[in-house]
Design a protein around this motif. Structure first.
Motif, PDB file in Angstrom:
ATOM      1  N   ASN A   8       0.796  -1.230   0.000  1.00 27.93           N
ATOM      2  CA  ASN A   8       0.000   0.000   0.000  1.00 27.93           C
ATOM      3  C   ASN A   8       0.830   1.282   0.000  1.00 27.93           C
ATOM      4  O   ASN A   8       0.276   2.362  -0.215  1.00 27.93           O
ATOM      5  CB  ASN A   8      -0.951  -0.012   1.199  1.00 27.93           C
ATOM      6  N   ALA A   9       2.145   1.161   0.220  1.00 22.51           N
ATOM      7  CA  ALA A   9       2.982   2.364   0.084  1.00 22.51           C
ATOM      8  C   ALA A   9       3.249   2.642  -1.393  1.00 22.51           C
ATOM      9  O   ALA A   9       3.593   3.765  -1.760  1.00 22.51           O
ATOM     10  CB  ALA A   9       4.291   2.193   0.848  1.00 22.51           C
ATOM     11  N   ALA A  10       3.098   1.605  -2.226  1.00 25.95           N
ATOM     12  CA  ALA A  10       3.257   1.806  -3.675  1.00 25.95           C
ATOM     13  C   ALA A  10       2.001   2.469  -4.231  1.00 25.95           C
ATOM     14  O   ALA A  10       2.062   3.461  -4.952  1.00 25.95           O
ATOM     15  CB  ALA A  10       3.506   0.473  -4.374  1.00 25.95           C
ATOM     16  N   SER A  69       0.019  16.433 -11.435  1.00 24.01           N
ATOM     17  CA  SER A  69      -0.251  15.050 -11.855  1.00 24.01           C
ATOM     18  C   SER A  69       0.172  14.030 -10.804  1.00 24.01           C
ATOM     19  O   SER A  69       0.029  12.832 -11.007  1.00 24.01           O
ATOM     20  CB  SER A  69       0.491  14.757 -13.162  1.00 24.01           C
ATOM     21  N   GLY A  70       0.752  14.482  -9.681  1.00 25.93           N
ATOM     22  CA  GLY A  70       1.129  13.519  -8.644  1.00 25.93           C
ATOM     23  C   GLY A  70       2.365  13.962  -7.882  1.00 25.93           C
ATOM     24  O   GLY A  70       2.872  15.082  -8.063  1.00 25.93           O
ATOM     25  N   GLY A  71       2.841  13.053  -7.060  1.00 30.51           N
ATOM     26  CA  GLY A  71       3.978  13.359  -6.191  1.00 30.51           C
ATOM     27  C   GLY A  71       5.234  13.717  -6.975  1.00 30.51           C
ATOM     28  O   GLY A  71       5.968  14.649  -6.604  1.00 30.51           O
ATOM     29  N   THR A  72       5.496  13.000  -8.041  1.00 31.68           N
ATOM     30  CA  THR A  72       6.726  13.223  -8.800  1.00 31.68           C
ATOM     31  C   THR A  72       6.755  14.630  -9.382  1.00 31.68           C
ATOM     32  O   THR A  72       7.751  15.350  -9.255  1.00 31.68           O
ATOM     33  CB  THR A  72       6.835  12.170  -9.931  1.00 31.68           C
ATOM     34  N   GLU A  73       5.664  15.020 -10.017  1.00 30.40           N
ATOM     35  CA  GLU A  73       5.633  16.373 -10.603  1.00 30.40           C
ATOM     36  C   GLU A  73       5.762  17.436  -9.516  1.00 30.40           C
ATOM     37  O   GLU A  73       6.497  18.415  -9.677  1.00 30.40           O
ATOM     38  CB  GLU A  73       4.334  16.582 -11.398  1.00 30.40           C
ATOM     39  N   SER A  74       5.069  17.232  -8.402  1.00 29.40           N
ATOM     40  CA  SER A  74       5.116  18.231  -7.328  1.00 29.40           C
ATOM     41  C   SER A  74       6.532  18.370  -6.777  1.00 29.40           C
ATOM     42  O   SER A  74       7.008  19.485  -6.535  1.00 29.40           O
ATOM     43  CB  SER A  74       4.148  17.842  -6.209  1.00 29.40           C
ATOM     44  N   ASP A  75       7.206  17.226  -6.563  1.00 27.18           N
ATOM     45  CA  ASP A  75       8.591  17.280  -6.057  1.00 27.18           C
ATOM     46  C   ASP A  75       9.488  18.018  -7.053  1.00 27.18           C
ATOM     47  O   ASP A  75      10.296  18.867  -6.672  1.00 27.18           O
ATOM     48  CB  ASP A  75       9.138  15.858  -5.845  1.00 27.18           C
ATOM     49  N   ASN A  76       9.347  17.678  -8.329  1.00 28.87           N
ATOM     50  CA  ASN A  76      10.163  18.328  -9.363  1.00 28.87           C
ATOM     51  C   ASN A  76       9.917  19.829  -9.384  1.00 28.87           C
ATOM     52  O   ASN A  76      10.841  20.626  -9.487  1.00 28.87           O
ATOM     53  CB  ASN A  76       9.846  17.738 -10.745  1.00 28.87           C
ATOM     54  N   SER A 176       9.237  19.548   1.818  1.00 29.92           N
ATOM     55  CA  SER A 176       9.132  18.192   2.335  1.00 29.92           C
ATOM     56  C   SER A 176       8.219  17.371   1.432  1.00 29.92           C
ATOM     57  O   SER A 176       7.102  17.787   1.107  1.00 29.92           O
ATOM     58  CB  SER A 176       8.586  18.189   3.764  1.00 29.92           C
ATOM     59  N   ASP A 177       8.719  16.197   1.039  1.00 32.39           N
ATOM     60  CA  ASP A 177       7.903  15.236   0.302  1.00 32.39           C
ATOM     61  C   ASP A 177       7.013  14.564   1.340  1.00 32.39           C
ATOM     62  O   ASP A 177       7.470  13.723   2.118  1.00 32.39           O
ATOM     63  CB  ASP A 177       8.830  14.237  -0.403  1.00 32.39           C
ATOM     64  N   THR A 178       5.746  14.991   1.362  1.00 33.02           N
ATOM     65  CA  THR A 178       4.798  14.450   2.348  1.00 33.02           C
ATOM     66  C   THR A 178       3.844  13.443   1.701  1.00 33.02           C
ATOM     67  O   THR A 178       2.740  13.218   2.198  1.00 33.02           O
ATOM     68  CB  THR A 178       3.995  15.615   2.999  1.00 33.02           C
ATOM     69  N   GLY A 199       1.712  15.943  -2.214  1.00 37.06           N
ATOM     70  CA  GLY A 199       0.801  14.841  -1.903  1.00 37.06           C
ATOM     71  C   GLY A 199       0.384  14.131  -3.181  1.00 37.06           C
ATOM     72  O   GLY A 199       0.434  14.716  -4.272  1.00 37.06           O
ATOM     73  N   ALA A 200      -0.018  12.863  -3.051  1.00 38.63           N
ATOM     74  CA  ALA A 200      -0.479  12.077  -4.205  1.00 38.63           C
ATOM     75  C   ALA A 200      -1.733  11.305  -3.817  1.00 38.63           C
ATOM     76  O   ALA A 200      -1.723  10.568  -2.816  1.00 38.63           O
ATOM     77  CB  ALA A 200       0.621  11.118  -4.662  1.00 38.63           C
ATOM     78  N   GLY A 201      -2.799  11.469  -4.599  1.00 42.94           N
ATOM     79  CA  GLY A 201      -4.098  10.882  -4.268  1.00 42.94           C
ATOM     80  C   GLY A 201      -4.083   9.369  -4.106  1.00 42.94           C
ATOM     81  O   GLY A 201      -4.797   8.818  -3.260  1.00 42.94           O
ATOM     82  N   HIS A 202      -3.248   8.701  -4.908  1.00 41.95           N
ATOM     83  CA  HIS A 202      -3.326   7.224  -4.909  1.00 41.95           C
ATOM     84  C   HIS A 202      -2.698   6.572  -3.685  1.00 41.95           C
ATOM     85  O   HIS A 202      -2.768   5.356  -3.525  1.00 41.95           O
ATOM     86  CB  HIS A 202      -2.712   6.654  -6.197  1.00 41.95           C
ATOM     87  N   LYS A 203      -2.104   7.376  -2.795  1.00 37.72           N
ATOM     88  CA  LYS A 203      -1.501   6.795  -1.585  1.00 37.72           C
ATOM     89  C   LYS A 203      -2.515   6.698  -0.441  1.00 37.72           C
ATOM     90  O   LYS A 203      -2.221   6.167   0.610  1.00 37.72           O
ATOM     91  CB  LYS A 203      -0.304   7.628  -1.121  1.00 37.72           C
ATOM     92  N   PHE A 204      -3.707   7.279  -0.634  1.00 39.54           N
ATOM     93  CA  PHE A 204      -4.715   7.194   0.443  1.00 39.54           C
ATOM     94  C   PHE A 204      -6.107   6.911  -0.149  1.00 39.54           C
ATOM     95  O   PHE A 204      -7.086   7.582   0.169  1.00 39.54           O
ATOM     96  CB  PHE A 204      -4.697   8.442   1.350  1.00 39.54           C
TER      97      PHE A 204
END
Ligand SMILES: Cc1ncc(COP(=O)(O)O)c(C=O)c1O
Length: 374
Positions: A8-10, A69-76, A176-178, A199-204
């Motif tokens: 579920n962390a994936a 579009s998700g965590g990756t884009e936000s971090d970038n 911070s990557d939260t 944040g990324a929707g698919h993690k919760f």
């Protein structure tokens, strides 16, 4: 075969309530949010209501939440903006960050825009805050500190407020990557010193392909993606309308269930720790019983001919787990996080990650399968 999903962390299964909230925006309410007529206005309203709801949950203002579009884009985007718009010339990060952070930071270094400094990681997987302070003290140039709130492989939790305080003292920008904690803990991103969070929707139990970037009103940045004027000129492109609605609904749902879920999932994790300990041959990676995410447990098994193929053998028995982050599951590429910890590197690490759908019976089946596999 009934499969047991312990990764579920994936990603997590989308909640049917979330899908129900999204469905109208996949069907009859299809208008482009930028259109001025009825259909467009309905879509715009849905997006702005979702933004308000997400902002309230994270204790910030709607103007500080940007959908991506998700965590990756936000971090970038956070790293790019800190370097190109906020003048950060040194990026301080750790070797155990997600590749969305590490590779984005390395890109800035490779292109000659910034210098990289790695903060030390203690043997229990926590960030050495004394070393962070030393790095901040000895660096004259403006710094970006990018450290994740919860590590997606070993589950260690960072003291966000302590790091934000250090960054404030030394005039550094803090991202911070939260991604692993939004929807899992009650967060207050308005805490002084936090400039960017993701944040990324698919993690919760929300949809994939939708995320958020929190940008504090304290900082002014320019868009990374140019085009239309969407997201108040910060992120061009027609909005992922149903994704935005799904993200907000999943976060709302997570909040209402948070206390109950935290307790039941922590009980599952504690049970698995105790039962794995009984085997006598398992060591844990990270601070598993200390400051640790309740959804993640990382354990290393002795390396033998059988455990070399452990992930695959568990899959053959219907059990889905990973060796680390999602990108290294399946192919045994090894984990940069476990390598950086420097201990148990001769063993085979397995990440078990839980959600509210898992049960103790599933863990008993996992333990039986592990007995058979190693
Ligand atoms: C800590 C962390 N950061 C970033 C990401 C990337 O998020 P996404 O898959 O939404 O791009 C993930 C997910 O794999 C993650 O666990």
């Amino acid at each position: 075969m009934k499969r047991i999903y312990l990764d579920n962390a994936a990603t997590t299964a989308m909640d049917p309530v979330v899908l129900d909230a999204m469905m109208p925006y996949l069907t009859e309410q299809f208008g482009n949010p930028s259109s001025i007529y009825f259909y467009g206005r309905k879509s715009r309203l849905a997006i702005e209501n979702a933004r308000k709801s997400v902002a309230k949950s994270l204790q910030v203002t709607p103007g500080e939440i940007f959908f991506t579009s998700g965590g990756t884009e936000s971090d970038n985007m956070a790293i790019y903006s800190a370097v190109h718009d906020l003048g950060c010339r040194v990026i301080i990060t750790s070797p155990i960050e997600h590749h969305a952070v590490l590779h984005a930071a390395e890109r800035q270094v490779k292109d000659g825009f910034a210098q990289l400094k790695l903060v030390k990681v203690l043997p229990d997987g926590h960030i050495d805050l004394l070393h962070l302070e030393q790095l901040l003290k000895e660096t004259d140039a403006k710094c970006l500190v990018t450290l994740m709130h919860a590590n997606n492989e070993i589950g260690n939790l960072l003291d966000l407020h302590a790091v934000a305080g250090l960054c404030l003292t030394h005039g550094a920008i803090f991202h911070s990557d939260t991604v692993q904690t939004v929807g899992h803990y009650k967060l207050d991103l308005s805490h002084p010193g936090i400039h960017f969070a993701t944040g990324a929707g698919h993690k919760f139990h929300g949809p994939k392909g939708i995320g958020i970037l929190y940008i504090s009103k304290e900082v002014q940045v320019r868009p990374m993606i140019e085009g239309g004027g969407q997201e108040r000129n910060m992120r061009a492109g027609t909005e992922n309308l149903y994704g935005v609605v799904g993200f907000a609904k999943a976060l709302e749902l997570a909040e209402t269930r948070m206390e109950q879920d935290q307790q039941t999932i922590q009980e599952l994790k504690s049970y698995l720790i105790a039962r794995l300990r009984e085997r006598g041959d398992v060591v844990f990676n990270g601070d598993v019983e200390g400051k640790s995410l309740y959804t993640v447990l990382n354990a290393s098994f002795p390396r033998t001919a059988e455990t070399e193929m452990l992930l695959m053998n568990l899959d053959l028995r219907g059990i889905c787990v990973s060796g680390g982050s999602a990108c290294s599951s399946g192919a045994d590429l090894g984990s940069h996080v476990i390598r950086a910890l420097g201990s148990h590197t001769d063993r085979v690490p397995v990440r078990f990650s839980f959600c509210r759908h898992n049960t103790k019976e599933e863990l008993d089946q996992l333990l039986e399968a592990l007995k058979a596999c190693c």
